[in-house]
Design a protein around this motif. Structure first.
Motif, mmCIF file in Angstrom:
data_model
loop_
_atom_site.group_PDB
_atom_site.id
_atom_site.type_symbol
_atom_site.label_atom_id
_atom_site.label_comp_id
_atom_site.label_asym_id
_atom_site.label_seq_id
_atom_site.Cartn_x
_atom_site.Cartn_y
_atom_site.Cartn_z
ATOM 1 N N HIS A 144 0.833 -1.190 0.000
ATOM 2 C CA HIS A 144 0.000 0.000 0.000
ATOM 3 C C HIS A 144 0.872 1.246 0.000
ATOM 4 N N GLN A 149 -2.673 4.592 3.202
ATOM 5 C CA GLN A 149 -2.459 3.899 4.478
ATOM 6 C C GLN A 149 -3.226 4.476 5.658
ATOM 7 N N VAL B 123 13.849 -5.723 -0.495
ATOM 8 C CA VAL B 123 12.527 -5.109 -0.615
ATOM 9 C C VAL B 123 12.426 -3.928 0.336
ATOM 10 N N GLU B 125 14.838 -2.148 1.400
ATOM 11 C CA GLU B 125 15.698 -1.092 0.861
ATOM 12 C C GLU B 125 14.932 -0.263 -0.172
ATOM 13 N N LEU B 126 14.093 -0.936 -0.965
ATOM 14 C CA LEU B 126 13.362 -0.232 -2.016
ATOM 15 C C LEU B 126 12.185 0.580 -1.488
ATOM 16 N N THR B 127 11.513 0.062 -0.462
ATOM 17 C CA THR B 127 10.245 0.660 -0.057
ATOM 18 C C THR B 127 10.372 1.700 1.046
ATOM 19 N N GLN B 130 9.974 5.418 0.468
ATOM 20 C CA GLN B 130 8.728 5.836 -0.181
ATOM 21 C C GLN B 130 7.544 5.853 0.776
ATOM 22 N N GLY B 131 7.721 5.387 1.988
ATOM 23 C CA GLY B 131 6.579 5.258 2.869
ATOM 24 C C GLY B 131 5.607 4.197 2.376
ATOM 25 N N PHE B 132 6.154 3.265 1.635
ATOM 26 C CA PHE B 132 5.328 2.211 1.043
ATOM 27 C C PHE B 132 5.320 1.015 1.988
#
Lengths: 150, 150
Positions: A144, A149, B123, B125-127, B130-132
């Motif tokens: 998300h 969120q 994963v 590291e990637l997110t 982004q606040g994902f």
DNA sequence: CTACTTGCAAATGCTTTGCAGGAGA
DNA sequence: TCTCCTGCAAAGCATTTGCAAGTAG
């Protein structure tokens, strides 16, 4: 975002790719390419329609299909089932996608070089035993996005 | 392939998931679940139609949609854009996919534990920036399968 | 000129839905 | 007996295509 120094270089390369399949680089196709080049995330047909209202749907579909056939575009499918398009990785930095399962949005993320070395090693690990010849990979993270969120 | 000791356990769990959304576990749905459980790769609607010819298309679509809504199935999109279905990862070992761009086939590959630890770290590291909020990931390798390399 | 492009409208084809009869609990 | 399920036929909808006029080279 582009690995090209100028937009002209981009267009020149696209034109070459189109010529290879006996296609011309017309104004409509140019508009689509420019739109995709200016976006930091993949666009769906309706995104494209909204931002280039003069191009009829059927032409937009044809442009996308021709550009894809020429190798200019990459077609991706997110969690919703709308096709989205972005410039092929020859035109962009290699990157991965964060897919928001709430709103369907696709976010581009660029990995570090060491990250990609690790991925490449792992891809090998997965494919070698299968006799599978890898040409590329995609690491999609599903979840998300920040705005979904609350 | 299943993490269940017996097919009965599988069915029991599916039934629970269906009941949560006030749905019954009928013969047609059972047939779909059994078919997916017996396959070592995700199946498309036409695969399902061929292997369970007594179930009409519209019912198959409804079964898949209901089972998906209940969390029993996972829907994936390969290089061609036919939706394919497999049991959710609660029912299977976590795995990744090799997508053959020649024949559209999807091959399941199960990663090692250390492999997955690395992926999980990456994963993040990637997110993180982004606040994902990641809920799952998919590593797809695109290329050509052993039988498409002649 | 000859071949590729484009816009419109019509067609396609996968997927969804309304409805009425059937089945589960 | 109430609610959910299923089959059929019809509808929806994103995408594709036929055709004729337009345009590039």
């Amino acid at each position: 975002m582009q690995t090209f120094d100028s937009v002209e270089d981009l267009h020149e390369f696209v034109e070459v790719l189109l010529r290879r399949i006996d296609q011309r680089y017309t104004a409509g196709r140019r508009a689509v390419v420019e739109l995709l080049a200016s976006s930091d995330h993949p666009l769906s047909i309706s995104d494209i329609e909204i931002r280039t209202p003069t191009i009829p749907r059927s032409s937009a579909y044809r442009h996308l299909s021709d550009l894809h056939r020429a190798g200019v575009l990459r077609r991706i499918t997110a969690s919703d089932e709308f096709a989205r398009f972005e410039l092929a990785e020859d035109f962009l930095h290699h990157h991965h996608h964060l897919l928001c399962s709430s709103c369907g949005r696709v976010i581009d993320v660029t990995p570090t070089a060491s990250f990609e070395r690790t991925v490449a090693r792992m891809v090998h690990e997965l494919t070698d035993e299968q006799g599978f010849l890898a040409t590329s990979h995609a690491l999609d993270v599903i979840g998300h996005c920040a705005s979904c969120q609350n």
